[in-house]
Scaffold this active site. Structure first.
Site, PDB file in Angstrom:
ATOM      1  N   HIS A 324      -0.850   0.424   6.184  1.00  0.00           N
ATOM      2  CA  HIS A 324      -1.159  -0.662   7.085  1.00  0.00           C
ATOM      3  C   HIS A 324      -0.589  -1.786   6.404  1.00  0.00           C
ATOM      4  O   HIS A 324       0.018  -1.657   5.360  1.00  0.00           O
ATOM      5  CB  HIS A 324      -2.520  -0.795   7.160  1.00  0.00           C
ATOM      6  CG  HIS A 324      -3.314  -1.071   6.305  1.00  0.00           C
ATOM      7  ND1 HIS A 324      -3.180  -2.243   5.268  1.00  0.00           N
ATOM      8  CD2 HIS A 324      -4.116  -0.417   5.265  1.00  0.00           C
ATOM      9  CE1 HIS A 324      -3.973  -2.100   4.352  1.00  0.00           C
ATOM     10  NE2 HIS A 324      -4.783  -1.108   4.435  1.00  0.00           N
ATOM     11  N   CYS A 342      -5.560   2.659   0.028  1.00  0.00           N
ATOM     12  CA  CYS A 342      -4.409   2.687   1.117  1.00  0.00           C
ATOM     13  C   CYS A 342      -3.120   2.098   0.788  1.00  0.00           C
ATOM     14  O   CYS A 342      -3.032   1.637  -0.675  1.00  0.00           O
ATOM     15  CB  CYS A 342      -4.896   1.701   2.267  1.00  0.00           C
ATOM     16  SG  CYS A 342      -6.194   2.108   3.105  1.00  0.00           S
TER      17      CYS A 342
END
Length: 417
Positions: A324, A342
């Site tokens: 992301h 992440c």
């Protein structure tokens, strides 16, 4: 001159004799000299079935089909299939005296059985029998739901089969697995793997070919699986694959390299999980493009508090690992790992990545301090099992050598006699 004139008729006479001899030979071949050229006789009196031949009586699908030779001849071949084209596998005795089915008959089906024989003189016979099978003795059905939904996916997308009833017995699993058919164009080798008693995954030995068509169907309907279970319905599935797209993140180098059809299309500086929150190593399959997602420390049990709205989010695990946009960590991207697991990148790169990838594409992480991505239970980690271990999860090919069987090799490379 006279010698030449005399030689021509001799040549013509020789050719005429040769043609006459050949014709005589052909006539002999078309007569009783070769029993294989004879028209097959009706072998009705030579063989018997344990199934009714036409009429209103229906055969019991719980019982195997048997064909027996009742004279001094032998059975040479048997084929049996139902009206939908499903063939019944069988085994012929070495002396040709008996054939019996080795796979179950379907309930509520119409069958055609063709039996070839030869008598003691080698003359060929033939018998064709048609019959219907009755209803199953139980209403318990095993339905199958294939996944994913119809559409276009990346080359890493596994096929899934969800069963409505648990199947634990290996022999019953083999019946189910044999009826679940997957084919692709271009063709590729693949196998089913039993994830648990109610779920199977199918994947090729390597990734699917780019721009392939994959068709999935079930022949299980009406097939007996166990004493109290019969095959139910399954809606067929067709998916296609897109270009081969693989994103490889080197956590120690803090770089993601994106390959399209094995060519590098973009290098992206990234940050991955910090110590204690290390990003998982291994191959992951894109599960969803979720766009804008609210991420909080509570979702992963982090000790330090955060509550962020994150854009261009691409999910790769069920537990909450994403690729992301992370504009707050641009200064660390390419230099240090500062996330909670992440893979973060600039907003510009994240927008490009989001627009480029699709479900089924491959996201691979190497050189992280994290554990290996689990094969099952947290998304699609199927590719983290090598091919040998993947095949052990099949009820049909598990424990058998990879590649053609001995029978296949003999068929593909016939020996001269």
């Amino acid at each position: 001159m006279s010698h030449t004139a005399i030689s021509r008729p001799r040549t013509a006479v020789s050719c005429t004799l040769l043609v006459t001899a050949l014709c005589a030979g052909l006539t002999a071949c078309g007569s009783d000299g070769n029993p294989l050229a004879a028209r097959p006789y009706d072998a009705a009196d030579q063989i018997s079935f344990n199934a009714p031949d036409g009429g209103r009586e229906k055969a019991d699908p719980d019982k195997p089909l048997e064909v027996v030779e009742d004279s001094d001849g032998r059975i040479t071949d048997v084929t049996a299939h139902d009206a939908s084209g499903r063939y019944v596998a069988g085994e012929l005795a070495a002396d040709g005296s008996r054939w019996h089915s080795t796979t179950p008959l379907a309930a509520n089906a119409s069958y055609t059985v063709r039996v070839s024989t030869e008598d003691e003189d080698g003359a060929p016979g033939r018998k064709v029998v048609t019959f219907d099978t009755g209803k199953p003795t139980t209403k318990k059905r095993l339905d199958v739901a294939f996944g994913p939904k119809k559409g276009t996916y990346g080359v890493g997308q596994p096929i899934t089969a969800e069963l409505s009833q648990p199947v634990k017995d290996k022999a019953q699993r083999a019946v189910v697995e044999r009826a679940l058919r997957v084919s692709s164009t271009p063709a590729t080798d693949g196998a089913w793997h039993w994830v648990d008693d109610k779920k199977l995954h199918y994947r090729p030995k390597d990734y699917w070919p780019a721009r392939a068509t994959v068709q999935v169907r079930s022949n299980l309907e009406g097939i007996k699986i166990g004493d109290r279970m019969w095959g139910g319905r399954a809606k067929p599935l067709t998916i296609t694959t897109a270009d081969k797209l693989i994103a490889v993140t080197d956590a120690s180098a803090h770089q993601m390299t994106v390959y399209k059809n094995d060519e590098v299309v973009r290098q992206i500086p990234v940050t991955t999980g910090m110590p204690g929150y290390d990003t998982r190593n291994g191959v992951k399959v894109v599960l969803a493009k979720e766009g804008t997602v609210r991420m909080t420390s509570a979702s992963i049990g982090a000790s330090d508090f955060y509550d962020l709205v994150v854009h261009h989010s691409v999910r790769v695990t069920n537990s909450g690992e994403y690729v992301h946009a992370a504009p707050w960590s641009v200064g660390s991207q390419g230099y240090a790992n500062v996330s909670h697991g992440c893979t973060g990148m600039s907003t510009e790169n994240a927008a490009w990545f989001y627009d480029t990838v699709r479900e089924g594409d491959i996201v691979k992480v190497v050189n992280s301090g994290g554990d290996m991505m689990a094969p099952f239970g947290n998304g699609f980690g199927d590719w983290n099992l090598d091919w040998a271990r993947w095949r052990t999860g099949s009820a049909l090919v598990g424990g058998t050598p990879d590649g053609p069987t001995e029978a296949d090799r003999a068929r593909l490379r016939p020996q001269s006699v």
